[in-house]
Design a protein around this motif. Sequence first.
Motif, PDB file in Angstrom:
ATOM      1  N   UNK A 169       4.952   2.033 -14.095  1.00 14.78           N
ATOM      2  CA  UNK A 169       6.086   1.406 -13.407  1.00 14.78           C
ATOM      3  C   UNK A 169       6.350   2.086 -12.069  1.00 14.78           C
ATOM      4  N   UNK A 170       5.591   3.149 -11.765  1.00 14.85           N
ATOM      5  CA  UNK A 170       5.785   3.829 -10.489  1.00 14.85           C
ATOM      6  C   UNK A 170       5.032   3.139  -9.359  1.00 14.85           C
ATOM      7  N   UNK A 171       4.178   2.173  -9.694  1.00 15.44           N
ATOM      8  CA  UNK A 171       3.464   1.445  -8.657  1.00 15.44           C
ATOM      9  C   UNK A 171       4.381   0.396  -8.040  1.00 15.44           C
ATOM     10  N   UNK A 172       3.959  -0.178  -6.917  1.00 19.58           N
ATOM     11  CA  UNK A 172       4.798  -1.182  -6.253  1.00 19.58           C
ATOM     12  C   UNK A 172       4.776  -2.468  -7.078  1.00 19.58           C
ATOM     13  N   UNK A 173       5.817  -3.283  -6.893  1.00 21.84           N
ATOM     14  CA  UNK A 173       5.921  -4.541  -7.636  1.00 21.84           C
ATOM     15  C   UNK A 173       4.684  -5.432  -7.438  1.00 21.84           C
ATOM     16  N   UNK A 174       4.224  -5.643  -6.180  1.00 15.84           N
ATOM     17  CA  UNK A 174       3.031  -6.486  -6.009  1.00 15.84           C
ATOM     18  C   UNK A 174       1.807  -5.917  -6.734  1.00 15.84           C
ATOM     19  N   UNK A 175       1.661  -4.601  -6.736  1.00 19.88           N
ATOM     20  CA  UNK A 175       0.514  -3.973  -7.421  1.00 19.88           C
ATOM     21  C   UNK A 175       0.591  -4.201  -8.926  1.00 19.88           C
ATOM     22  N   UNK A 176       1.811  -4.052  -9.460  1.00 20.15           N
ATOM     23  CA  UNK A 176       1.993  -4.240 -10.903  1.00 20.15           C
ATOM     24  C   UNK A 176       1.657  -5.682 -11.286  1.00 20.15           C
ATOM     25  N   UNK A 177       2.184  -6.629 -10.509  1.00 21.25           N
ATOM     26  CA  UNK A 177       1.954  -8.041 -10.795  1.00 21.25           C
ATOM     27  C   UNK A 177       0.461  -8.372 -10.738  1.00 21.25           C
ATOM     28  N   UNK A 178      -0.220  -7.824  -9.734  1.00 23.83           N
ATOM     29  CA  UNK A 178      -1.652  -8.060  -9.576  1.00 23.83           C
ATOM     30  C   UNK A 178      -2.435  -7.504 -10.763  1.00 23.83           C
TER      31      UNK A 178
END
Length: 185
Positions: A169-178
Motif C-alpha cells: 500500500x506504500x506504492x502510488x495509487x496508479x501503480x497499485x491499480x496497474x
Amino acid sequence: AANGLAMLVVVMGVSGSGKTTVGSRLAAKLGWKFYDADDYHSPENKKKMAQGIPLNDEDRIPWLCALHDILRREDFSGQHVVLACSALRKMYRRILVCGAAATESNQPEQPGENTALKILFVHLDGPIDIIAGRLEKRRGHFMPPELLRSQFETLEPPSAPEHFITVSLERSLPEIVLEIERAIF
C-alpha cells in the motif's frame, strides 16, 4: 473465470489500507461495478463501530453472507465486480467464497462445490505506523489506535491455496491499480 461468468475481485486489508480508494479506482478504470462492504453492515453493527467497539464473528457472519449473496448474484449475471472488504480472517474469506456453508463445517471445500465463487483477493499490505499516519489525516474518520492494533491482531494474511495477490500500500495509487490489473488479466 472458472465457474462463474464474471471476474470477482475483493480488495482487502485493515482499516486505512486504502481498500475503498483502490477498489473504486480499479472499478472505474475497468468499467466494473464497485461495492464497499461497509455500506452493508446492519444498523446494530454500525452503532457498535461508531462507539469504537470491535465487531465479533457473530456480528460479521450475517454481513459476510449478505456480501457473498451479492457476489454470487453478480457472478451469475456475468457482471464483473470489485468489492472493498476488510476480510481479515481466512474464515471471513471462506464465507465470501462459499457463503453460509463455510461456517457449518471445517471440512475443506469439495472440488466442484457449486456455491464456491472464484474470487481474487488483493491484500493491501503495509506497516502499522504508515496506516496509523494515514488514518490520522482522514478528516471525520475516527479510528482509535487500539482498534487499529486489534485489526492487525485479527489479520490472517492470505496464503495458498487461497487465490490472492499481495500489493504494497506504500506504492502510488496508479501503480497499485496497474499491478492488480496485471494479476487479473
